[in-house]
Design an enzyme around this catalytic site. Structure first.
Site, PDB file in Angstrom:
ATOM      1  CG  ASP A  56      63.265 -38.190   9.645  1.00 12.22           C
ATOM      2  OD1 ASP A  56      63.535 -36.985   9.793  1.00 12.22           O
ATOM      3  OD2 ASP A  56      62.329 -38.764  10.238  1.00 12.22           O
ATOM      4  CE  LYS A  58      61.281 -35.758  12.724  1.00 13.43           C
ATOM      5  NZ  LYS A  58      61.864 -37.107  12.639  1.00 13.43           N
ATOM      6  CG  ASP A  61      72.552 -25.798  10.176  1.00 15.20           C
ATOM      7  OD1 ASP A  61      72.811 -24.570  10.122  1.00 15.20           O
ATOM      8  OD2 ASP A  61      73.246 -26.599  10.810  1.00 15.20           O
TER       9      ASP A  61
HETATM   10  P1  XMP Z   1      57.167 -45.090  14.876  1.00 21.37           P
HETATM   11  O1  XMP Z   1      57.996 -46.128  15.525  1.00 21.37           O
HETATM   12  O2  XMP Z   1      56.429 -44.228  15.844  1.00 21.37           O
HETATM   13  O3  XMP Z   1      58.235 -44.140  14.122  1.00 21.37           O
HETATM   14  O4  XMP Z   1      56.274 -45.637  13.805  1.00 21.37           O
HETATM   15  C1  XMP Z   1      57.891 -42.960  13.468  1.00 21.37           C
HETATM   16  C2  XMP Z   1      59.006 -42.534  12.562  1.00 21.37           C
HETATM   17  O5  XMP Z   1      58.646 -41.345  11.873  1.00 21.37           O
HETATM   18  C3  XMP Z   1      59.610 -40.318  12.099  1.00 21.37           C
HETATM   19  N1  XMP Z   1      58.915 -39.026  12.143  1.00 21.37           N
HETATM   20  C4  XMP Z   1      58.050 -38.660  13.003  1.00 21.37           C
HETATM   21  N2  XMP Z   1      57.589 -39.377  14.001  1.00 21.37           N
HETATM   22  N3  XMP Z   1      56.198 -37.572  14.554  1.00 21.37           N
HETATM   23  C5  XMP Z   1      56.663 -38.817  14.758  1.00 21.37           C
HETATM   24  O6  XMP Z   1      56.195 -39.476  15.659  1.00 21.37           O
HETATM   25  C6  XMP Z   1      56.603 -36.811  13.561  1.00 21.37           C
HETATM   26  O7  XMP Z   1      56.130 -35.715  13.377  1.00 21.37           O
HETATM   27  C7  XMP Z   1      57.593 -37.399  12.748  1.00 21.37           C
HETATM   28  N4  XMP Z   1      58.221 -36.984  11.676  1.00 21.37           N
HETATM   29  C8  XMP Z   1      59.027 -37.996  11.306  1.00 21.37           C
HETATM   30  C9  XMP Z   1      60.314 -40.715  13.399  1.00 21.37           C
HETATM   31  O8  XMP Z   1      61.606 -40.174  13.442  1.00 21.37           O
HETATM   32  C10 XMP Z   1      60.310 -42.214  13.281  1.00 21.37           C
HETATM   33  O9  XMP Z   1      61.366 -42.621  12.426  1.00 21.37           O
END
Ligand code: XMP
Length: 199
Positions: A56, A58, A61
């Site tokens: 991930d 994100k 590019d």
């Molecule tokens: P937590 O600690 O909040 O981590 O469970 C969430 C993980 O998901 C990835 N990620 C997102 N996180 N909104 C988020 O809060 C999103 O839209 C999203 N997309 C991916 C984030 O980087 C972390 O690894």
């Protein structure tokens, strides 16, 4: 296997220990900037030996660069990578890419995510907010079982374990809530992916 992807947003030592501990219990792991900045592709190589890995970064590019990055992480052992939905119009369909269609936090996606959802069907799946189950349900309605749905926002961001699965997601992405206390994985007992059995 619980329908959970553990987001390993921690240092490599702890990430390896959690991955060893949970490898039989979860569908896979997500590796992001934290581990890549610490040790490059090595965490992807090592954790892929313990389970499926989504990378991930994100990506947002041009297709040439996105393809090079996806090639590198897949060569290192990952199944796939996450890209921003905003760049979907320039990408070729690709089963190695998950498309982020709406975030768990307020962003400009809130105004345009519905436009992006049909496009996610040309990719491995959609990333949709697990702390907004009505969004997940709408994404599933549009995609049917043609693509996976994976959902962050559980635990630390207010979603309850199982909320997104019951709304139609296949897997919940969980970071801090499990990193703090891996035994919480039992809260996903009895839950199953909506459509897909692998990430
Ligand atoms: P937590 O600690 O909040 O981590 O469970 C969430 C993980 O998901 C990835 N990620 C997102 N996180 N909104 C988020 O809060 C999103 O839209 C999203 N997309 C991916 C984030 O980087 C972390 O690894």
């Amino acid at each position: 296997m619980r329908p959970v992807i553990v987001a390993l947003d921690t240092d490599l030592k702890r990430a390896l220990s959690i991955a060893e501990q949970l490898r039989e219990e979860v569908a896979g792991f997500k590796i992001g900037w934290d581990l890549v900045l610490e040790a490059g592709l090595d965490p992807i190589r090592r954790i892929s030996k313990l389970g499926q890995v989504i990378v991930d970064l994100k990506l947002a590019d041009i297709p040439y660069v996105v393809n090079r990055v996806v090639n590198k992480v897949v060569e290192a052992g990952a199944c796939c990578a996450i890209a921003h939905g905003l760049i979907a119009p320039s990408l070729e369909p690709d089963q190695r890419i998950y498309l982020l269609v709406r975030m768990t936090t307020p962003t400009l996606y809130d105004d345009l995510w519905r436009q992006l959802v049909p496009t996610a069907g040309k990719f491995r799946g959609a990333v949709a907010p697990g702390n907004a189950p009505s969004t997940v349900a709408e994404v599933r309605k549009v995609l049917g079982c043609s693509a996976r749905i994976i959902s962050p926002g559980i635990g630390a961001q207010g979603g309850k374990p199982g909320d997104a699965i019951r709304a139609g997601a296949d897997f919940e992405i969980v970071g801090r809530y499990l990193i703090e206390e891996p035994s919480r994985i039992s809260q996903w007992d009895k839950l199953k992916p909506t459509c897909w059995n692998s990430i």
